[in-house]
Structures are given as C-alpha cells and as structure tokens.
Design a protein around this motif. Structure first.
Motif, PDB file in Angstrom:
ATOM      1  N   HIS A  14       3.321   4.436   7.113  1.00 38.50           N
ATOM      2  CA  HIS A  14       2.160   4.087   6.299  1.00 38.50           C
ATOM      3  C   HIS A  14       2.515   2.977   5.322  1.00 38.50           C
ATOM      4  N   ARG A  15       1.903   1.805   5.517  1.00 39.08           N
ATOM      5  CA  ARG A  15       2.169   0.617   4.703  1.00 39.08           C
ATOM      6  C   ARG A  15       3.636   0.195   4.788  1.00 39.08           C
ATOM      7  N   GLU A  26       5.233  -0.639  -0.941  1.00 38.19           N
ATOM      8  CA  GLU A  26       4.336  -0.629   0.213  1.00 38.19           C
ATOM      9  C   GLU A  26       3.825  -2.022   0.560  1.00 38.19           C
ATOM     10  N   ASN A  27       3.728  -2.276   1.854  1.00 41.98           N
ATOM     11  CA  ASN A  27       3.160  -3.515   2.396  1.00 41.98           C
ATOM     12  C   ASN A  27       3.967  -4.765   2.047  1.00 41.98           C
ATOM     13  N   VAL A  44      -0.501  -1.232   8.245  1.00 39.39           N
ATOM     14  CA  VAL A  44      -0.618  -2.108   7.081  1.00 39.39           C
ATOM     15  C   VAL A  44      -2.094  -2.299   6.759  1.00 39.39           C
ATOM     16  N   ASP A  45      -2.348  -2.810   5.548  1.00 36.03           N
ATOM     17  CA  ASP A  45      -3.706  -3.120   5.121  1.00 36.03           C
ATOM     18  C   ASP A  45      -3.846  -4.623   4.960  1.00 36.03           C
ATOM     19  N   HIS A  57      -2.075  -6.387   1.912  1.00 40.89           N
ATOM     20  CA  HIS A  57      -2.138  -5.738   0.607  1.00 40.89           C
ATOM     21  C   HIS A  57      -3.182  -4.643   0.663  1.00 40.89           C
ATOM     22  N   HIS A  58      -2.924  -3.528   0.029  1.00 42.31           N
ATOM     23  CA  HIS A  58      -3.876  -2.421   0.064  1.00 42.31           C
ATOM     24  C   HIS A  58      -4.984  -2.573  -0.964  1.00 42.31           C
TER      25      HIS A  58
END
Length: 250
Positions: A14-15, A26-27, A44-45, A57-58
C-alpha cells in the motif's frame, strides 16, 4: 474481461513498502524501490496538477508528508517535483517517473484520486502515460465516474472500484447524497463494469463484493491490511491483500 492472474498473484504494498521509522514515507521513490526489491506488487495514488500532469501522491494538499500547504491542483508538475518529503532528500514523482522507475518489474495498481467533479483529465493523462508502458498495470478509483472514464478511454486496461460498506465518515461529507448513493453496494457495476473490486477489509464479508466475486467473476482485493486479524479476514474472503506496516512473504 476478467482481471489478469498477476493482479492477485502476490501481496500488494500500500503506497509502496514504506516505513516511517526508517525514513521511508508512502508513495516516495524509496518506498517504490523497497517494494520492487521485495518482489511485491505496488499500489500508488495519483493526483492531478494545474498543468494536467499526474503526480504520485495520496493527499490533495501538501503538508502531512512534505513542506507547504498548497493544493496539488494549484501547482504545476515542475513545482511539485521540487517538493521534498519530510526529513529526506527525496522528491515527489510524476506518473512517468514512477513508470520509468518500476520498468515492468512488478505489477502496479494505480488509484486515481478524484474531486468527484466529472473531470477526466487525470484518467486521460493516465491512459496517455500507459500507452507505451509494457509492464503489468491496473487502475482503480473510489469515484465511479473515473472508472467509467477508464472503461471508455482504455477498455483493455484492467480497472477496479475501490469501495467500502458505508460512506458516512467525515471524509465523505463533502459529497451530496445523490453522489454517495450510487457508490453504495456497488450499484454502478453494470455501468462501470469493473474487473476487480478493492474492498475495505474490516467490512468483509459483505454481499456486494461476494456477488461481484462469485457471480460476476471480479477479483477481490482487501484494503488496507495491517493486523493479523485483518490478514486472516482477507485470506478468508478475498483473493489478495493490499497491506502496510509489516512485510509478508511475497
């Protein structure tokens, strides 16, 4: 089209494989590299920029993981590429930078973050970036309109809906009831025709994802798995997990 087997073949980080205690957020690029090294698939976002680029990026604003407080939609890709993650030298990536970094070595599951305003620029940019990419990749979104856009713009791209049982927490207060209702119970399914469903692990089991999986043949991913109990729940009710906070066997 059914979801390809590679989508559920290995756990999905997750990410990226992030660990804040080790300075891997994250990411960010290091989280991507760690997931590749561990042979995990990567979720990923992506967010849209002022100039129509997609950034990995989330959040839709700066601040939680990096300096600043501006909305990503108010900044250009060139400006956002200069943004550093807290306490690191690493900077935000474009979608193209992510694809170059992964290079098809592990599967990617890309979540389109949406403002629920019908804008298709992010879905369009995603399909443009993926046109020359040869690695395993799928896309998903909470927003049924974005999933429909993927169906229309890139019908052969595996697409999914990210979902949960209820949309009644503060995050969803911004959406009018008329937009939330079609999201309940995957009511949009005949319109969006997802190949897979990513469902909140604590809401499993539930009739809508069970029907999607067992009647319509959708792959079922469980998000976000963090605890042994959630891992057991995902193993019982889903085809694969989207995980964070631990390192499973790939």
């Amino acid at each position: 089209m059914r979801a390809p087997d590679w989508l559920t073949a290995r756990p999905i980080a997750h990410r990226g494989l992030h660990d804040r205690a080790r300075g891997v957020l994250e990411n960010m690029p290091a989280a991507i590299d760690a997931a590749v090294a561990g042979h995990f698939a990567i979720e990923v976002d992506i967010q849209l920029t002022a100039d129509g680029e997609a950034m990995v990026h989330h959040d839709d604003t700066l601040g939680r993981l990096n300096d600043g407080s501006a909305k990503l939609l108010a900044l250009t890709a060139a400006e956002l590429k200069q943004v550093r993650f807290h306490d690191t030298a690493e900077r935000m990536m474009t979608l193209g930078g992510l694809l170059d970094r992964v290079g098809g070595r592990v599967p990617l599951v890309i979540e389109l973050k949406s403002h629920f305003d019908g804008d298709r620029k992010l879905a369009t940019r995603l399909t443009q970036a993926l046109a020359a990419y040869r690695g395993p990749v799928a896309a998903m979104s909470f927003d049924p309109d974005q999933v429909l856009a993927l169906r229309q713009l890139a019908p052969k791209l595996p697409r999914g809906i990210t979902a949960e049982r209820r949309y009644d927490d503060a995050y969803w207060d911004k959406l009018p009831e008329a937009q939330r209702n079609p999201m309940l119970a995957l009511r949009h399914g005949l319109r969006t025709r997802p190949h897979f469903v990513a469902y909140r692990v604590d809401d499993l089991p539930a009739p809508p994802p069970w029907i999607a999986r067992n009647v319509f043949g959708c792959a079922l991913l469980a998000w976000t798995v963090r605890t042994p109990d959630q891992r057991s729940r995902a193993a019982r009710h889903a085809d694969q997990m989207i995980f964070e906070g631990f390192v499973p066997e790939p």
